[in-house]
Design a protein around this motif. Structure first.
Motif, PDB file in Angstrom:
ATOM      1  N   ALA A 148       0.834  -1.204   0.000  1.00 21.93           N
ATOM      2  CA  ALA A 148       0.000   0.000   0.000  1.00 21.93           C
ATOM      3  C   ALA A 148       0.864   1.248   0.000  1.00 21.93           C
ATOM      4  CB  ALA A 148      -0.921  -0.013   1.216  1.00 21.93           C
ATOM      5  N   GLN A 149       1.968   1.220   0.747  1.00 21.66           N
ATOM      6  CA  GLN A 149       2.877   2.361   0.767  1.00 21.66           C
ATOM      7  C   GLN A 149       3.516   2.579  -0.605  1.00 21.66           C
ATOM      8  OE1 GLN A 149       5.558   1.252   3.936  1.00 21.66           O
ATOM      9  NE2 GLN A 149       4.281   2.156   5.525  1.00 21.66           N
ATOM     10  N   ALA A 150       3.905   1.481  -1.255  1.00 18.41           N
ATOM     11  CA  ALA A 150       4.512   1.590  -2.586  1.00 18.41           C
ATOM     12  C   ALA A 150       3.506   2.127  -3.598  1.00 18.41           C
ATOM     13  CB  ALA A 150       5.033   0.230  -3.034  1.00 18.41           C
ATOM     14  N   GLU A 151       2.255   1.654  -3.507  1.00 13.33           N
ATOM     15  CA  GLU A 151       1.221   2.133  -4.422  1.00 13.33           C
ATOM     16  C   GLU A 151       0.936   3.607  -4.181  1.00 13.33           C
ATOM     17  OE1 GLU A 151      -3.347   1.031  -5.837  1.00 13.33           O
ATOM     18  OE2 GLU A 151      -2.381  -0.076  -4.219  1.00 13.33           O
ATOM     19  N   HIS A 152       0.918   3.997  -2.910  1.00 13.75           N
ATOM     20  CA  HIS A 152       0.683   5.410  -2.590  1.00 13.75           C
ATOM     21  C   HIS A 152       1.811   6.287  -3.127  1.00 13.75           C
ATOM     22  CE1 HIS A 152       0.861   9.010   0.053  1.00 13.75           C
ATOM     23  NE2 HIS A 152      -0.455   8.952  -0.061  1.00 13.75           N
ATOM     24  N   ALA A 153       3.052   5.807  -2.981  1.00 15.72           N
ATOM     25  CA  ALA A 153       4.192   6.569  -3.500  1.00 15.72           C
ATOM     26  C   ALA A 153       4.120   6.696  -5.020  1.00 15.72           C
ATOM     27  CB  ALA A 153       5.505   5.897  -3.084  1.00 15.72           C
ATOM     28  N   LEU A 154       3.714   5.598  -5.694  1.00 15.00           N
ATOM     29  CA  LEU A 154       3.587   5.636  -7.147  1.00 15.00           C
ATOM     30  C   LEU A 154       2.506   6.616  -7.581  1.00 15.00           C
ATOM     31  CD1 LEU A 154       4.327   4.530  -9.939  1.00 15.00           C
ATOM     32  CD2 LEU A 154       2.695   2.678  -9.551  1.00 15.00           C
ATOM     33  N   THR A 156       1.441   9.168  -5.898  1.00 17.13           N
ATOM     34  CA  THR A 156       1.911  10.521  -5.600  1.00 17.13           C
ATOM     35  C   THR A 156       2.846  11.020  -6.690  1.00 17.13           C
ATOM     36  OG1 THR A 156       1.728  10.116  -3.219  1.00 17.13           O
ATOM     37  CG2 THR A 156       3.121  11.947  -3.912  1.00 17.13           C
ATOM     38  N   THR A 157       3.741  10.133  -7.161  1.00 18.90           N
ATOM     39  CA  THR A 157       4.662  10.505  -8.238  1.00 18.90           C
ATOM     40  C   THR A 157       3.899  10.828  -9.520  1.00 18.90           C
ATOM     41  OG1 THR A 157       6.393   9.105  -7.303  1.00 18.90           O
ATOM     42  CG2 THR A 157       6.628   9.738  -9.610  1.00 18.90           C
ATOM     43  N   ARG A 158       2.900  10.001  -9.831  1.00 14.99           N
ATOM     44  CA  ARG A 158       2.101  10.244 -11.033  1.00 14.99           C
ATOM     45  C   ARG A 158       1.315  11.546 -10.924  1.00 14.99           C
ATOM     46  NH1 ARG A 158      -0.400   4.191 -12.316  1.00 14.99           N
ATOM     47  NH2 ARG A 158       1.555   3.280 -13.117  1.00 14.99           N
ATOM     48  N   LEU A 159       0.808  11.834  -9.726  1.00 14.16           N
ATOM     49  CA  LEU A 159       0.055  13.074  -9.528  1.00 14.16           C
ATOM     50  C   LEU A 159       0.959  14.281  -9.721  1.00 14.16           C
ATOM     51  CD1 LEU A 159      -2.563  14.475  -8.719  1.00 14.16           C
ATOM     52  CD2 LEU A 159      -1.877  14.238  -6.327  1.00 14.16           C
ATOM     53  N   ARG A 160       2.171  14.211  -9.193  1.00 11.18           N
ATOM     54  CA  ARG A 160       3.121  15.316  -9.373  1.00 11.18           C
ATOM     55  C   ARG A 160       3.489  15.481 -10.847  1.00 11.18           C
ATOM     56  NH1 ARG A 160       7.167  13.810  -4.321  1.00 11.18           N
ATOM     57  NH2 ARG A 160       5.800  14.559  -2.642  1.00 11.18           N
ATOM     58  N   GLN A 161       3.684  14.342 -11.525  1.00  6.05           N
ATOM     59  CA  GLN A 161       4.017  14.408 -12.944  1.00  6.05           C
ATOM     60  C   GLN A 161       2.867  15.008 -13.741  1.00  6.05           C
ATOM     61  OE1 GLN A 161       6.938  13.824 -14.113  1.00  6.05           O
ATOM     62  NE2 GLN A 161       6.482  14.134 -16.287  1.00  6.05           N
ATOM     63  N   ALA A 162       1.634  14.621 -13.385  1.00  7.41           N
ATOM     64  CA  ALA A 162       0.468  15.169 -14.075  1.00  7.41           C
ATOM     65  C   ALA A 162       0.357  16.672 -13.838  1.00  7.41           C
ATOM     66  CB  ALA A 162      -0.795  14.465 -13.595  1.00  7.41           C
ATOM     67  N   ALA A 163       0.669  17.108 -12.604  1.00 11.61           N
ATOM     68  CA  ALA A 163       0.623  18.543 -12.302  1.00 11.61           C
ATOM     69  C   ALA A 163       1.680  19.302 -13.109  1.00 11.61           C
ATOM     70  CB  ALA A 163       0.829  18.766 -10.806  1.00 11.61           C
ATOM     71  N   LYS A 164       2.868  18.683 -13.259  1.00 10.48           N
ATOM     72  CA  LYS A 164       3.920  19.315 -14.061  1.00 10.48           C
ATOM     73  C   LYS A 164       3.497  19.441 -15.525  1.00 10.48           C
ATOM     74  CE  LYS A 164       7.810  17.719 -11.217  1.00 10.48           C
ATOM     75  NZ  LYS A 164       9.031  16.860 -11.208  1.00 10.48           N
ATOM     76  N   MET A 165       2.918  18.347 -16.046  1.00 12.53           N
ATOM     77  CA  MET A 165       2.483  18.368 -17.445  1.00 12.53           C
ATOM     78  C   MET A 165       1.378  19.390 -17.654  1.00 12.53           C
ATOM     79  SD  MET A 165       4.475  16.352 -18.985  1.00 12.53           S
ATOM     80  CE  MET A 165       3.658  16.268 -20.573  1.00 12.53           C
TER      81      MET A 165
END
Length: 267
Positions: A148-154, A156-165
Motif C-alpha cells: 500500500a505504501q509503494a502504491e501510494h508513493a507511485l 503521488t509521483t504520477r500526480l506530481r508528474q500530471a501537475a507538471k504536465m
C-alpha cells in the motif's frame, strides 16, 4: 510440627499449581498469538520460535529451532541491516549503555520461495547477571502495508508528474496564443506583398519562403494548442496519418531521449 509441615506442603502445592497455571497461560498466549515470538543466541541460532511461524513462513517450530540462523530467514540486504544493528547493540551494552528495543522492517523468504516483508521488534535477552545471551523478538507480516505504501508513493509521483504536465500545457498554450497573433500579422503582410510583387522576381520567391515558413510555424502553434488542450475546434477534412506524424515530431522532444516512440501505420 506436623501442622507446620502440612502448611508448608500446602503452600508448596499452591505455588506449584500457580506456576503450572502461569506456564499454561503463557503457552496459551504464545501458541495462539498471530505474531511470531522468537529467541536466538548471540551466534544467531534460533533457540525458540512460536507455532505462528508456520502461518507466517510455512516452517514448523521444530524445523527452525536449533537449525536455522538469522542468515537462513532474511534476505541478504535485510541480514546486513539486522546484523549491523544487533552488533552495535552488543557493543553499546559492553560499555554499560542501556539498549532500548529496536524495530526493523525486514524481507524474509517463505518455504514456498515467495518473499514477505515483516516488522520485528527486537531487544537483547539477558541472563540473571544482566549479561546478554541472545535476542528476543516479535515479528509480524506487513507485506500488505508495504504494498500500500509503494502504491501510494507511485500514485503521488504520477500526480506530481500530471501537475507538471498541466503546468507545461498551460505555459505552452499561453505562449502559442501570443505567437499565433504575431504569425497572423507576418503571414498577412507576406500574402499582401506577394500579390504586389512580380511572380518571376527574386523578391517574390523570397516572400514565398517567408509565407511557407509562417504556415509551418502556424501548424506548430496548432500542435502546441492541441497539447495544451486549448485548441479552438474548427472541423475540417484532414489526413489523420499526417496529423499524427506532425505530432510525433513534437512529442519526441517532449518525452525525452530515454523513451523511444515509434509509429507504424498501415500502408
Amino acid at each position: 510440627s506436623v501442622v507446620a509441615s502440612l502448611g508448608q506442603a500446602l503452600r508448596g502445592q499452591r505455588a506449584l499449581a500457580a506456576l503450572v497455571a502461569s506456564d499454561a497461560l503463557y503457552r496459551l498466549v504464545v501458541d495462539n498469538v498471530h505474531d511470531v515470538i522468537w529467541t536466538c543466541n548471540l551466534a544467531g541460532l534460533f533457540t525458540y520460535v512460536s507455532p505462528s511461524i508456520f502461518d507466517l513462513r510455512g516452517w514448523r517450530p521444530e524445523e527452525v529451532v536449533g537449525k536455522h540462523r538469522l542468515e537462513d530467514v532474511l534476505s541478504p540486504e535485510s541480514l546486513t541491516i539486522a546484523a549491523e544493528a544487533l552488533q552495535r547493540n552488543l557493543e553499546a551494552m559492553d560499555t554499560g549503555v542501556a539498549v532500548p528495543p529496536q524495530t526493523f522492517e525486514l524481507e524474509q523468504p517463505c518455504r514456498d520461495g515467495s518473499m514477505i516483508w515483516t516488522e520485528s521488534h527486537v531487544r537483547p535477552l539477558l541472563d540473571e547477571t544482566g549479561q546478554p545471551i541472545g535476542f528476543i523478538g516479535v515479528t509480524r507480516d506487513i507485506t500488505e502495508r508495504r504494498l500500500a505504501q509503494a502504491e501510494h508513493a507511485l500514485l503521488t509521483t504520477r500526480l506530481r508528474q500530471a501537475a507538471k504536465m498541466e503546468a507545461v500545457g498551460q505555459l505552452a498554450g499561453g505562449v502559442a496564443h501570443d505567437f499565433n497573433n504575431l504569425l497572423q500579422v507576418i503571414n498577412g503582410y507576406a500574402e499582401m506583398a506577394l500579390e504586389e510583387s512580380e511572380s518571376d522576381s527574386s523578391i517574390h520567391q523570397d516572400l514565398n519562403e517567408v509565407l511557407g515558413a509562417g504556415k509551418r510555424a502556424s501548424r506548430l502553434v496548432s500542435q502546441l494548442l492541441t497539447f495544451s488542450r486549448r485548441q479552438v475546434i474548427r472541423p475540417e477534412y484532414l489526413s489523420l496519418r499526417n496529423v499524427i506524424e506532425d505530432l510525433l515530431k513534437m512529442l519526441k522532444r517532449v518525452i525525452g531521449e530515454h523513451i523511444q516512440l515509434e509509429f507504424h501505420p498501415e500502408p
